[in-house]
Motif scaffolding. Structure first.
Motif: not given
Length: 874
Positions: A268-276
């Motif tokens: 999971v990319d923390m920077e993309f979207g909401t991070g969830a």
């Protein structure tokens, strides 16, 4: 060489008269059939089998022209040349065509048995399957049509099945549930390589997932909200401080009501979207991998046509995926779980065959383990046993082979090679053999067929139907193919060759250029920028199209093509024809005497013989190094410039004014050289060369230029002195012709020429006088420049042409004065513009460059005009 007695040779070459006639001649005389001959070295090419659904396009023209050049060249070089044609059954494409055909007849595939459907497939194949081969004949391809193959032929079919059984027993083939690319149109799995990506304007929906036992929500963003019906987790990055406290808790899946865990995964990319992110293991490739890592439930919510199934809540069942999307979004909004909707442009995978968005889909399929199989196939390319042209494709190949995944080889179709696996109706026992079980009534055969590429990967070895042919012709020599099937086919053929034959399948791979339009766009029917090659052949002739495609196609670079470019090939064909016609028409009145071929030789004869041998060496080196584009330019330069523009013109002096014996010697030699030149041109332009070759001599039935011996390079005939002398002569003639053109001296007026040089010979003067229309030529080291004469310099020879009486000197001086004045003003303007720092710094770079080019051109023109003006002053 004894030319036919022709009362009249047509003034212009007419391709439509020649092409059908000579192809029928080659075919009727079976000139291109190859049989095993241990006294000769084979040279083998297997045609990349076009789909039986295919029709000729401009890329086929380039690909097949290149193959034909090599097979004709090698045949003439003495090899036992064998070019095997064939077509591919193309499972998905053909089945789609047949289903559409049946639909027009009011027949649904579902209402047919497998056997009934296959009968329709074979009927379709018989009617339409050979269209592309009929079209290729118009291009002039010299295939061995007796060896025509089809991937569903009985022999080839059995070889495909044998390969499956062998690999299954060796443990390379297995059946299992895996994530695949699903084509809802054909209702079949497809490979990664059969997926292309389009930029699509869509939406990003932000959905709230309630965290159980709290007032919190986890917000996820998705472009496919309908798949949430199959979610089995929400994932966050373990290092994300925002969500660490939620890891291990559960959320309630909106609409469905099912509790699903919050998991931690570094994907999971923390920077993309909401991070969830929502996790739908049955409908996303990356989610599938997370599902395996976290032992998540995998819930498939789609049927094979991408409609929702019984795993979706009742009110969302039996809906098309896009209808389900609308309904899910509406429901989320009603329930208060839709936080926001954003416009979002992203890339969506589409099926090449079905041209619909693919659906990542958890499905039970047959797979082939590739890791071990790929290693020997990678080594033979890295070691140079198989050479790629251009070489940069090696890196692409290496990257794919070192990151290779298991190959999904099953397809949910009826047309194709049916998987040779049977299941016992009572015990479930699996039987895998080439032949069905003896008690067939107790067994059920697997319904799937093999991926088309899992049959064509055996093409190089199993187009040969007996061991003797296979031993002799395999490995093949050259594969010419488009780079976009380097993984589909090239890599897999090498894998198959190394595993089954313990030998490479081919020695060289020539990757063709991608043909684009003049705007750089790939040729496409939907864009309307893809010409019909048959229309081009009808308008320009096959030879013109063949030659043009090689002339404009540098190895490893894209081709920018327009119909008008075929003029290059047509003009070249006309040049060849006109030179041949001139020589043959003279042969109606001048006797051809082979015993005089080495008599009355002067420096121009030694020059053209030397140039021919130099060209032959450069040409064969280029072909042997797979530099076909370079070879075409070498050929063009020799034929157009050396032979037609210079040698034929120079020969006229002796043909018109020589003694009878000299005329015979000159024409005999010229026709012999012309015939050798035709052999060099033949692989590129087979029809026109055959047409003229047959005019050169009364030949026996079945003879053809295509089975003549290719010329051999003779180093002893390289004559640098003759080349130097002729180049000097050409320079003088060109300079005098330029003077005529620049000063508008009428072609009807003869001139006098003064050559201030101690190097000119009587032989050179003879030719200069004839080719520049001179009454008198004076030559000598001590000559003075005549009054009011134009001048030029070639090497150390000063050339003077007196102008008195040829032109109105006052009028010409006045014209040149005005031209000098006009160009001077223009030059002053551009210099002023370029001296302006503001313009140079702010104007686009291409605009500045154009202004600099103007300055250079005008300075050169001004210098030339001033020189001419000074000559006119006397």
């Amino acid at each position: 060489m004894k030319p036919k007695n022709l009362s009249e040779i047509p003034k212009a070459y007419n391709p439509s008269d020649a092409e059908g006639k000579w192809y029928k001649y080659w075919y009727d005389h079976n000139l291109y059939h190859s049989e095993v001959d241990e006294t000769k070295v084979p040279y083998t090419i297997v045609i990349p089998p076009p789909n039986i659904t295919g029709i000729l396009h401009i890329g086929h023209i380039l690909n097949n022209t290149l193959q034909d050049i090599y097979i004709r060249y090698k045949r003439m070089m003495g090899f036992n040349a064998c070019w095997v044609p064939g077509i591919d059954h193309a499972s998905i494409a053909t089945e789609a065509k047949v289903v559409a055909m049946l639909k027009e007849k009011g027949i649904d595939k579902k209402d047919l048995t497998r056997e009934e459907f296959l009968k329709y497939c074979y009927e379709w194949k018989e009617k339409y399957g050979g269209i592309i081969f009929q079209q290729l004949r118009k291009l002039g391809v010299s295939c061995d049509w007796q060896r025509e193959r089809f991937t569903m032929d009985e022999h080839y079919y059995r070889k495909v099945i044998e390969a499956f059984v062998k690999l299954y027993k060796e443990g390379y083939i297995y059946r299992g549930y895996r994530m695949v690319n699903w084509d809802p149109a054909s209702k079949s799995a497809i490979s990664d390589e059969e997926v292309f990506y389009k930029e699509v304007k869509g939406h990003l929906w932000h959905i709230k997932y309630p965290v159980k036992g709290t007032n919190e929500f986890l917000v996820v963003a998705t472009t496919r909200p309908e798949t949430m019906l199959g979610d089995t987790a929400v994932a966050v990055n373990p290092n994300d401080e925002r969500y660490k406290h939620l890891i291990g808790k559960t959320v309630t899946l909106p609409i469905v009501g099912r509790e699903i865990p919050v998991i931690a995964d570094e994907y999971v990319d923390m920077e993309f979207g909401t991070g969830a992110v929502k996790v739908t293991p049955a409908h996303d490739v990356n989610d599938y991998e997370m599902g395996l890592r976290h032992n998540l439930e995998m819930i498939n919510i789609f049927n094979e046509e991408a409609s929702t199934n019984e795993n979706a809540p009742e009110e969302f069942r039996n809906l098309d995926r896009y209808e389900a999307r609308k309904k899910v979004v509406k429901k989320l909004e009603e329930l208060g779980f839709l936080l926001k909707t954003e416009d979002y442009t992203h890339k969506v995978g589409y099926s090449q065959r079905g041209n619909v968005p693919i659906e990542p889909y958890l499905s039970e399929q047959w797979f082939m383990k590739m890791d071990e199989l790929a290693k020997p196939a990678l080594e033979v390319v890295l070691d140079g046993k198989i050479k790629f042209h251009p070489e940069h494709w090696i890196k692409t190949y290496e990257h794919w082979m070192t990151n290779i995944r298991d190959w999904c080889i099953s397809r949910q179709l009826w047309w194709g090679h049916r998987i040779p696996v049977w299941y016992h109706k009572e015990t479930g026992e699996i039987y895998c053999e080439v032949d069905p079980p003896a008690d067939i009534e107790n067994w059920t055969q697997d319904e799937d067929v093999l991926d088309t590429w899992a049959s064509s990967w055996l093409w190089a070895q199993d187009v040969f139907t007996n061991e003797r042919d296979q031993r002799y012709y395999y490995p093949t020599d050259l594969l010419v193919t488009a780079p976009d099937i380097i993984f589909f086919w090239v890599a897999r053929m090498i894998i198959a060759g190394m595993h089954f034959m313990k030998e490479i399948p081919f020695k060289d791979v020539y990757f063709t250029s991608t043909v684009r339009d003049t705007q750089g766009r790939k040729m496409s029917k939907s864009l309307g920028n893809s010409p019909d090659p048959l229309d081009l052949i009808e308008e320009y002739g096959a030879d013109a199209l063949r030659f043009t495609m090689t002339y404009i196609s540098p190895l490893g670079q894209d081709v920018h093509f327009s119909n008008e470019m075929v003029e290059i090939g047509r003009n070249f064909a006309n040049k060849i024809w006109n030179a041949g016609r001139f020589l043959l028409m003279n042969a109606q009145n001048i006797e051809i005497k082979p015993d005089l071929a080495d008599k009355h030789i002067d420096f121009t004869d030694r020059w053209i013989i030397s140039r021919f041998n130099r060209t032959l060496k450069e040409f064969t080196d280029a072909i042997d190094n797979f530099e076909v584009n370079a070879a075409s330019k070498i050929l063009y330069s020799y034929v157009w410039n050396d032979f037609c523009d210079w040698y034929v013109e120079l020969s006229k002096e002796r043909l018109y004014k020589g003694s009878d014996e000299e005329k015979s010697a000159v024409l005999t030699r010229a026709l012999k050289l012309y015939g050798e030149m035709l052999k060099m041109v033949h692989p590129f332009m087979p029809f026109i060369t055959e047409e003229i070759w047959q005019l050169l001599d009364s030949r026996k039935e079945g003879e053809s230029i295509s089975i003549e011996e290719f010329p051999k390079y003779d180093e002893q005939k390289i004559d640098s002195a003759a080349e130097k002398e002729t180049e000097f002569l050409q320079g003088i003639i060109t300079a005098i012709r330029n003077i005529r053109g620049e000063l508008n001296i009428p072609p009807s007026k003869n001139i006098n020429v003064y050559l201030k040089s101690g190097e000119t010979t009587e032989g050179q003067i003879r030719y200069i006088k004839a080719l520049v229309k001179a009454d008198k030529i004076e030559a000598g080291a001590g000559l003075l420049k005549p009054k009011a004469s134009a001048s030029s310099v070639v090497k150390e020879c000063e050339i003077f042409v007196p102008l008195e009486g040829l032109i109105d000197l006052d009028k010409e001086r006045g014209r040149i004065e005005k031209e000098i004045e006009r160009i001077s003003k223009s030059l002053e303007g551009v210099k002023k513009k370029l001296s302006n720092e503001n313009f140079v710094s702010k104007a686009p770079a291409d605009v500045v460059e154009r202004e600099k080019a103007k300055q250079k051109d005008w300075e050169t023109a001004l210098e030339k005009l001033e020189s001419i003006y000074n000559d006119l002053k006397g």
